[in-house]
Design an enzyme around this catalytic site. Structure first.
Site, mmCIF file in Angstrom:
data_model
loop_
_atom_site.group_PDB
_atom_site.id
_atom_site.type_symbol
_atom_site.label_atom_id
_atom_site.label_comp_id
_atom_site.label_asym_id
_atom_site.label_seq_id
_atom_site.Cartn_x
_atom_site.Cartn_y
_atom_site.Cartn_z
ATOM 1 N N CYS A 94 -37.114 51.441 -45.645
ATOM 2 C CA CYS A 94 -36.461 52.562 -45.119
ATOM 3 C C CYS A 94 -36.848 52.797 -43.655
ATOM 4 O O CYS A 94 -36.202 52.047 -42.790
ATOM 5 C CB CYS A 94 -36.739 53.817 -45.990
ATOM 6 S SG CYS A 94 -35.642 55.023 -45.768
ATOM 7 N N HIS A 193 -36.885 52.293 -52.328
ATOM 8 C CA HIS A 193 -38.200 52.875 -52.358
ATOM 9 C C HIS A 193 -38.540 52.875 -53.953
ATOM 10 O O HIS A 193 -37.973 52.038 -54.624
ATOM 11 C CB HIS A 193 -37.874 54.399 -52.393
ATOM 12 C CG HIS A 193 -37.739 54.806 -50.696
ATOM 13 N ND1 HIS A 193 -38.869 54.970 -50.024
ATOM 14 C CD2 HIS A 193 -36.619 55.170 -49.957
ATOM 15 C CE1 HIS A 193 -38.431 54.983 -48.694
ATOM 16 N NE2 HIS A 193 -36.987 55.183 -48.762
#
Length: 241
Positions: A94, A193
């Site tokens: 990310c 994630h």
């Protein structure tokens, strides 16, 4: 055998439980009798020689945290680029993924420089955040070919590099091309994630094996009992695939 893991800026880039990726890598290596040395590299503890690392992890963080990391890590940019070219393993999630690119364009059109270690661009969007469970089919040499995770990002990333996988369910790099992540040599950038590795033991082992192959003459890793981990993996596929 020894595996040196360097966790880049864990005090600044650790959203959505990404530290769990480090714990997963440690445990899976140690269960095979591999000695694991884990080092934290941050703006207050930069006495570590990056060239000693075998596997590098960079997680996600806020815009403010990413700016602090950007200003500090500029000093190590050339060294890190060389390590990537030497096939050292880098796994960036990310914000860390965005930060290693060429630039980030905010929602006002301002161009914020990235570390420009690889040539890809991320852009903020005034549209919806890309949130939810995600399933991709990867071209990496792993079995199964599916990787599952959870994404939550407002930025969209655009790249001409090979992707980590084709999106089966979810959004991926952006909400248009149905590609997720980026692969260059042994660098992997991704929006997954979760943390992502405990639910994808085959991906964790891929990273460990690639890191060890830079030091030792090995072709494979000892098999582990992944029945519990794969139940979590398969549950996501059953619910959302």
């Amino acid at each position: 055998m020894q595996l040196n893991i360097i966790h880049l800026y864990p005090d600044l880039l650790n959203l959505y439980g990404d530290t769990g990726n480090i714990k997963c890598l440690q445990k899976r290596a140690e269960d095979r009798g591999i000695t694991v040395n884990t080092y934290n590299f941050s703006d207050s503890e930069n006495d570590i020689d990056l060239s000693d690392g075998d596997l590098f992890f960079m997680g996600g963080g806020s815009d403010k945290s990413q700016q602090i990391v950007y200003e500090d890590f500029l000093k190590y940019k050339k060294t890190f680029q060389e390590l990537i070219e030497q096939n050292k393993v880098v796994f960036a999630v990310c914000g860390g993924y965005q930060l290693l690119g060429e630039k980030y364009i905010d929602k006002f059109g301002n161009q914020l420089p990235g570390l420009n270690i690889l040539d890809y661009t991320s852009k903020s969007s005034t549209g919806k955040r890309l949130i939810g469970n995600i399933i991709i089919k990867t071209s990496l040499d792993i079995t199964p070919k599916t990787i599952v995770g959870f994404e939550n990002h407002g930025g969209r990333t655009y790249s001409n590099h090979d992707c980590l996988g084709d999106v089966i369910k979810g959004f991926g790099n952006n909400d248009t091309d149905k590609k997720e992540g980026l692969v260059y040599k042994n660098f992997i950038g991704t929006y997954l994630h979760g943390p992502v590795l405990p639910k994808n033991p085959h991906l964790a082992d891929y990273l460990i094996l690639k890191a060890l192959q830079n030091k030792y003459s090995i072709d494979s890793l000892e098999k582990l009992d992944d029945s519990i981990e794969m139940k979590a993996h398969e549950k996501i596929i059953k619910l959302y695939g």
